[in-house]
Design an enzyme around this catalytic site. Structure first.
Site, PDB file in Angstrom:
ATOM      1  N   GLU A 193       0.836  -1.209   0.000  1.00 53.06           N
ATOM      2  CA  GLU A 193       0.000   0.000   0.000  1.00 53.06           C
ATOM      3  C   GLU A 193       0.863   1.248   0.000  1.00 53.06           C
ATOM      4  O   GLU A 193       1.825   1.339   0.781  1.00 53.06           O
ATOM      5  CB  GLU A 193      -0.891  -0.030   1.248  1.00 53.06           C
ATOM      6  CG  GLU A 193      -2.288   0.434   1.014  1.00 53.06           C
ATOM      7  CD  GLU A 193      -3.053  -0.454   0.036  1.00 53.06           C
ATOM      8  OE1 GLU A 193      -3.049  -0.133  -1.169  1.00 53.06           O
ATOM      9  OE2 GLU A 193      -3.628  -1.460   0.469  1.00 53.06           O
ATOM     10  N   HIS A 194       0.495   2.179  -0.855  1.00 54.34           N
ATOM     11  CA  HIS A 194       1.252   3.432  -1.017  1.00 54.34           C
ATOM     12  C   HIS A 194       2.685   3.149  -1.476  1.00 54.34           C
ATOM     13  O   HIS A 194       3.612   3.869  -1.127  1.00 54.34           O
ATOM     14  CB  HIS A 194       1.223   4.277   0.268  1.00 54.34           C
ATOM     15  CG  HIS A 194      -0.145   4.835   0.544  1.00 54.34           C
ATOM     16  ND1 HIS A 194      -0.598   5.994  -0.031  1.00 54.34           N
ATOM     17  CD2 HIS A 194      -1.169   4.358   1.290  1.00 54.34           C
ATOM     18  CE1 HIS A 194      -1.849   6.220   0.370  1.00 54.34           C
ATOM     19  NE2 HIS A 194      -2.213   5.230   1.161  1.00 54.34           N
ATOM     20  N   THR A 195       2.836   2.110  -2.236  1.00 55.81           N
ATOM     21  CA  THR A 195       4.139   1.790  -2.831  1.00 55.81           C
ATOM     22  C   THR A 195       4.141   2.096  -4.328  1.00 55.81           C
ATOM     23  O   THR A 195       5.208   2.213  -4.923  1.00 55.81           O
ATOM     24  CB  THR A 195       4.452   0.277  -2.662  1.00 55.81           C
ATOM     25  OG1 THR A 195       3.280  -0.453  -3.026  1.00 55.81           O
ATOM     26  CG2 THR A 195       4.834  -0.061  -1.236  1.00 55.81           C
ATOM     27  N   ASP A 196       2.937   2.228  -4.929  1.00 54.22           N
ATOM     28  CA  ASP A 196       2.925   2.313  -6.406  1.00 54.22           C
ATOM     29  C   ASP A 196       3.471   3.626  -6.943  1.00 54.22           C
ATOM     30  O   ASP A 196       4.058   3.660  -8.025  1.00 54.22           O
ATOM     31  CB  ASP A 196       1.551   1.967  -7.013  1.00 54.22           C
ATOM     32  CG  ASP A 196       0.419   2.884  -6.614  1.00 54.22           C
ATOM     33  OD1 ASP A 196       0.611   3.718  -5.705  1.00 54.22           O
ATOM     34  OD2 ASP A 196      -0.667   2.767  -7.225  1.00 54.22           O
ATOM     35  N   SER A 213     -25.990   7.845 -14.576  1.00 53.77           N
ATOM     36  CA  SER A 213     -25.614   6.768 -13.660  1.00 53.77           C
ATOM     37  C   SER A 213     -26.803   6.392 -12.792  1.00 53.77           C
ATOM     38  O   SER A 213     -27.389   7.262 -12.131  1.00 53.77           O
ATOM     39  CB  SER A 213     -24.454   7.210 -12.761  1.00 53.77           C
ATOM     40  OG  SER A 213     -24.324   6.299 -11.689  1.00 53.77           O
ATOM     41  N   GLY A 230     -17.055   5.280  -2.300  1.00 55.15           N
ATOM     42  CA  GLY A 230     -16.093   5.786  -1.315  1.00 55.15           C
ATOM     43  C   GLY A 230     -15.500   4.699  -0.438  1.00 55.15           C
ATOM     44  O   GLY A 230     -15.048   4.948   0.672  1.00 55.15           O
ATOM     45  N   ALA A 231     -15.499   3.454  -0.916  1.00 54.58           N
ATOM     46  CA  ALA A 231     -15.066   2.339  -0.069  1.00 54.58           C
ATOM     47  C   ALA A 231     -13.615   1.945  -0.323  1.00 54.58           C
ATOM     48  O   ALA A 231     -13.149   0.934   0.180  1.00 54.58           O
ATOM     49  CB  ALA A 231     -15.976   1.140  -0.292  1.00 54.58           C
ATOM     50  N   GLU A 281      -6.886  10.681 -13.452  1.00 59.78           N
ATOM     51  CA  GLU A 281      -6.768  10.916 -11.993  1.00 59.78           C
ATOM     52  C   GLU A 281      -5.766  12.038 -11.715  1.00 59.78           C
ATOM     53  O   GLU A 281      -6.038  12.952 -10.948  1.00 59.78           O
ATOM     54  CB  GLU A 281      -6.249   9.658 -11.275  1.00 59.78           C
ATOM     55  CG  GLU A 281      -7.200   8.503 -11.257  1.00 59.78           C
ATOM     56  CD  GLU A 281      -8.358   8.662 -10.280  1.00 59.78           C
ATOM     57  OE1 GLU A 281      -8.318   9.556  -9.419  1.00 59.78           O
ATOM     58  OE2 GLU A 281      -9.317   7.873 -10.410  1.00 59.78           O
ATOM     59  N   ASP A 296      -4.550   0.874  -9.447  1.00 62.21           N
ATOM     60  CA  ASP A 296      -5.989   0.635  -9.591  1.00 62.21           C
ATOM     61  C   ASP A 296      -6.387   0.408 -11.054  1.00 62.21           C
ATOM     62  O   ASP A 296      -7.096  -0.543 -11.383  1.00 62.21           O
ATOM     63  CB  ASP A 296      -6.788   1.807  -9.018  1.00 62.21           C
ATOM     64  CG  ASP A 296      -6.482   2.032  -7.540  1.00 62.21           C
ATOM     65  OD1 ASP A 296      -5.842   1.155  -6.938  1.00 62.21           O
ATOM     66  OD2 ASP A 296      -6.870   3.078  -7.018  1.00 62.21           O
TER      67      ASP A 296
HETATM   68  C1  GLA Z   1      -5.220   4.592  -4.164  1.00 63.25           C
HETATM   69  C2  GLA Z   1      -4.449   4.956  -5.420  1.00 63.25           C
HETATM   70  C3  GLA Z   1      -3.430   3.875  -5.787  1.00 63.25           C
HETATM   71  C4  GLA Z   1      -2.558   3.509  -4.579  1.00 63.25           C
HETATM   72  C5  GLA Z   1      -3.412   3.265  -3.340  1.00 63.25           C
HETATM   73  C6  GLA Z   1      -2.576   3.087  -2.100  1.00 63.25           C
HETATM   74  O1  GLA Z   1      -6.021   3.481  -4.402  1.00 63.25           O
HETATM   75  O2  GLA Z   1      -5.323   5.155  -6.507  1.00 63.25           O
HETATM   76  O3  GLA Z   1      -2.640   4.303  -6.869  1.00 63.25           O
HETATM   77  O4  GLA Z   1      -1.602   4.488  -4.332  1.00 63.25           O
HETATM   78  O5  GLA Z   1      -4.318   4.329  -3.098  1.00 63.25           O
HETATM   79  O6  GLA Z   1      -1.801   1.956  -2.191  1.00 63.25           O
END
Ligand code: GLA
Length: 391
Positions: A32-35, A66, A123-124, A161, A173
């Site tokens: 997580e938060h590595t990308d 939608s 928002g999940a 994004e 994602d």
């Molecule tokens: C969100 C971002 C991803 C990633 C995650 C954390 O989902 O869209 O690119 O950074 O947070 O891992």
């Protein structure tokens, strides 16, 4: 789903849809938060997602509806006016995709109608926005016979994004939404985009998704703040190290050069990015060995690091993950996605799912004041076309 959507399409636009598609949401097992730090991620697509129908128009209008935002009604704009507009809410994701496809000279020469409906909870942190971006790209590819491939759509989704919406997210994602496969996770090196599929076989254990049901607030600005902190920490390390991303520094090297980062906050942010990256590789090895106990421990360590060093959890996610970690039959639990709110995952014995739900609900409700939700969903495919004739 498609049957009711088709009749709604007819009512809304007075015509039949020509193409249909589905895009999934995702969970991230670990990483997580590595990308955006050039590290590894380990996500999987889920069978919750977004369905879409589309048809061409004779004019230059783009009409989007939608079923998830019925009160907003149909959002209309021209194919020739594709700037961000806050009043267009969710439709900015599709709008950004059209803009960037056109900028690359993909031939979208008439307006079109689109109806979407998703069952990813809003928002999940299960990637509903990437799901909409890739869905839009795929519908346009099918409708206008564009020769655009998955990877290009993935890059364009990220660009939406980063540059259209203003969230400086990484590529995880969009990548998993575009490339996911049934019953497989993807180990992705975000620096090179090398990837491979890994079966999500956990023996007698399953992944349970637990939703805090807390609305995300200010998550985008905090997300961008974390990215900046990582960049600052990297710049300090670069005084001695020749690297271009935190994800390229191993834990031992980091220990040796950590003295370069005097600021404690920056130090902790870098430590998370670097140790988390190491945990992804260990988790991948553990899964290959079918060592689910070790895999679970890594999930717990990931959550602790996201809580203490990266500070992206909050009381709701901590309560979910830490309560789950104590439940008999749970091997590990952690938040998934960006954090701040959204969902956590737990690796739980299939006979203990009910216990997990009961114990977590009880503790969470006592502490937070409202109930969490749980989902047990299969790992599914990435974006795919659907047969428009099928119900
Ligand atoms: C969100 C971002 C991803 C990633 C995650 C954390 O989902 O869209 O690119 O950074 O947070 O891992």
């Amino acid at each position: 789903m498609l049957t009711s959507m088709k009749s709604k399409f007819d009512t809304l636009f007075n015509t039949q849809p020509e193409v249909a598609a589905f895009t999934p949401g995702r969970i991230n097992l670990i990483g997580e938060h590595t990308d955006y730090n050039g590290g590894y991620v380990f996500p999987a697509a889920i069978e919750l997602g977004t369905y879409g129908l589309a048809s061409k128009r004779n004019d230059r209008k783009i009409c989007l509806y939608s079923n998830n935002f019925e009160s907003t009604g149909t959002i209309e704009f021209s194919l020739d006016e594709l700037q961000f507009d806050a009043a267009h809410s969710w439709a900015n994701y599709p709008k950004g995709m059209v803009k960037y496809l056109k900028e690359l000279d993909y031939k979208i020469d008439t307006g079109f109608n689109i109806l979407i409906e998703g069952n990813i909870p809003n928002g999940a942190s299960l990637s509903s926005s990437a799901s909409i971006e890739i869905l839009m790209g795929w519908l346009l590819k099918s409708l206008f016979n564009l020769e655009v491939d998955r990877l290009e759509l993935i890059h364009l989704g990220r660009k939406v994004e980063n540059h259209f919406i203003g969230v400086n997210s990484g590529i995880m994602d969009q990548f998993i939404v575009g490339m996911g496969r049934k019953d497989q996770a993807i180990l992705l090196d975000t620096a090179t985009l090398d990837y491979h599929y890994v079966p999500t076989e956990f023996g007698d254990y399953v992944i349970s998704i637990m939703n805090t049901n807390k609305r995300r607030e200010l998550a985008e600005s905090k997300y961008n703040e974390r990215l900046e902190e990582c960049q600052k920490a990297l710049a300090l390390l670069q005084h001695e190290l020749e690297v271009d991303a935190l994800g390229h520094i191993d834990a031992a090297t980091f220990e040796k050069y950590a003295y370069l980062i005097k600021d404690n906050v920056l130090l902790r942010r870098a430590r998370h990015a670097i140790t988390e990256n190491a945990r992804v590789k260990k988790a991948y090895d553990a899964l290959n060995r079918k060592d689910f106990i070790e895999f679970g421990k890594l999930l717990n360590a990931s959550h602790a690091s996201l809580k203490e060093d990266y500070e992206v959890t909050g009381i709701e996610l901590d309560t979910l993950a830490e309560t789950a970690q104590q439940v008999e039959g749970v091997l590990g639990a952690r938040m998934t996605g960006a954090g701040f709110a959204g969902c956590a995952i737990a690796l739980v014995h299939k006979d203990r799912i009910k216990n997990l739900e009961q114990e977590v609900t009880e503790n969470y409700t006592k502490k937070i004041g409202y109930e969490p939700s749980f989902y047990h969903v299969n790992i599914g495919d990435g974006v795919k076309s659907l047969d428009i004739k099928e119900g």
